[in-house]
Write a protein that holds these residues in place. Structure first.
Motif, PDB file in Angstrom:
ATOM      1  N   GLN A  18      36.004  59.088  53.397  1.00 37.87           N
ATOM      2  CA  GLN A  18      34.860  59.376  54.247  1.00 37.87           C
ATOM      3  C   GLN A  18      33.555  59.434  53.453  1.00 37.87           C
ATOM      4  N   ALA A  42      31.790  55.504  61.464  1.00 36.44           N
ATOM      5  CA  ALA A  42      33.086  55.260  62.094  1.00 36.44           C
ATOM      6  C   ALA A  42      33.379  53.778  62.287  1.00 36.44           C
ATOM      7  N   TYR A  47      36.493  55.147  57.011  1.00 32.07           N
ATOM      8  CA  TYR A  47      36.222  56.373  57.768  1.00 32.07           C
ATOM      9  C   TYR A  47      37.288  56.582  58.843  1.00 32.07           C
ATOM     10  N   LEU A  51      39.766  59.688  59.271  1.00 28.05           N
ATOM     11  CA  LEU A  51      39.927  60.486  60.487  1.00 28.05           C
ATOM     12  C   LEU A  51      41.399  60.634  60.863  1.00 28.05           C
ATOM     13  N   ASP A  54      42.765  63.171  58.657  1.00 25.58           N
ATOM     14  CA  ASP A  54      42.279  64.484  59.088  1.00 25.58           C
ATOM     15  C   ASP A  54      43.086  65.000  60.277  1.00 25.58           C
ATOM     16  N   PHE A 199      32.389  68.552  61.462  1.00 24.34           N
ATOM     17  CA  PHE A 199      32.479  67.133  61.146  1.00 24.34           C
ATOM     18  C   PHE A 199      31.106  66.487  61.086  1.00 24.34           C
TER      19      PHE A 199
END
Length: 275
Positions: A18, A42, A47, A51, A54, A199
């Motif tokens: 990220q 995004a 990225y 995500l 994450d 975020f």
């Protein structure tokens, strides 16, 4: 504890991906709450993969928080910086010196002490006032992010990092205050608002200014506050006679993570070779 460490691996790897994507994205408005920057970042596969990691880490974090005291989980999540350092050395060819490898070892030693000293999670479910207060903190995180856009880069990075860490800390506490989905429970809204704001703020912090400073601020924000809430209001305890070991392990793990904060920042792109 295995789930907490698995979440740290996911979060630590996602940070590298990220940070690279945020730095490659076009500059935004400068505000700490810049949804357009998040959308531009995004568009990059790094990225998106971050995500996904994450999301996996979040599921593992929830499982860990349902079985361990908050202080043990938050210290394990701070140890994601050790993962970030190792992944940076592997993927970004960042050289780790003796001090950095020593800091990774310190983090592992702190987590080992916490693992030995941690008891079961507290039985406290939190008062309605605590849940409302948590929602208020989540809203404050968003407000601080909006105001931080006008600060100088270094101060901006620190404030955004602290605010993002606080937002992630709100998520940690909210998980313990939610027992089934209920739209009358303020902790549900605190989790959504705190996580979303964190975020946004972290992406903005990674895009401009010192990511090292932002990452250090994030570690402090997501560890100390939730640990205090868990002990004072939710009844988190240690094994009999091992409170000193838990405190020492927590301090050692967080200190080691702070020493590795610079690995939240990707190296600058190398200049093209001369003909």
């Amino acid at each position: 504890m295995i789930c907490a460490l698995g979440a740290a691996v996911c979060f630590g790897t996602a940070s590298v991906l990220q940070a690279m994507a945020a730095r490659a994205a076009e500059p935004g408005t400068g505000s700490g709450v810049d949804t357009a920057l998040l959308l531009r970042a995004a568009r990059q596969w790094r990225y998106v993969l971050g995500l996904a990691l994450d999301a996996t880490g979040f599921v593992l974090q929830i499982i860990a928080l349902k079985h361990l005291p908050i202080y043990a989980v938050s210290a394990a999540l701070a140890a994601s910086l050790a993962v970030t350092a190792v992944v940076s050395a592997r993927l970004l060819h960042v050289r780790l010196g003796g001090a950095e490898w020593g800091a990774v070892g310190v983090v592992c030693a702190g987590l080992a002490m916490l693992g030995l000293a941690s008891g079961e999670e507290g039985a406290g479910t939190g008062t309605f006032a605590l849940k409302l207060g948590l929602l208020g903190v989540a809203g404050l995180v968003l407000l601080v992010g909006a105001v931080a856009g006008g600060l100088p880069d270094r101060s901006r990075a620190l404030v955004l990092g602290l605010a993002a860490g606080t937002g992630f800390g709100v998520v940690e506490v909210a998980v313990r205050l939610i027992d089934g989905v209920s739209f009358t429970n303020p902790a549900v809204y605190a989790l959504l608002l705190g996580g979303g704001a964190a975020f946004l703020l972290l992406t903005s912090a990674l895009q401009r200014g010192s990511v090292t400073v932002a990452t250090a601020g994030m570690v402090l924000g997501e560890t100390i506050g939730p640990a205090v809430v868990g002990v004072v209001w939710l009844g988190d305890r240690t094994r009999e006679g091992l409170a000193w070991l838990a405190v020492l392990g927590f301090a050692v793990a967080v200190a080691g993570a702070l020493a590795l904060a610079r690995f939240g920042e990707p190296p600058p792109p190398s200049a093209p070779a001369e003909a």
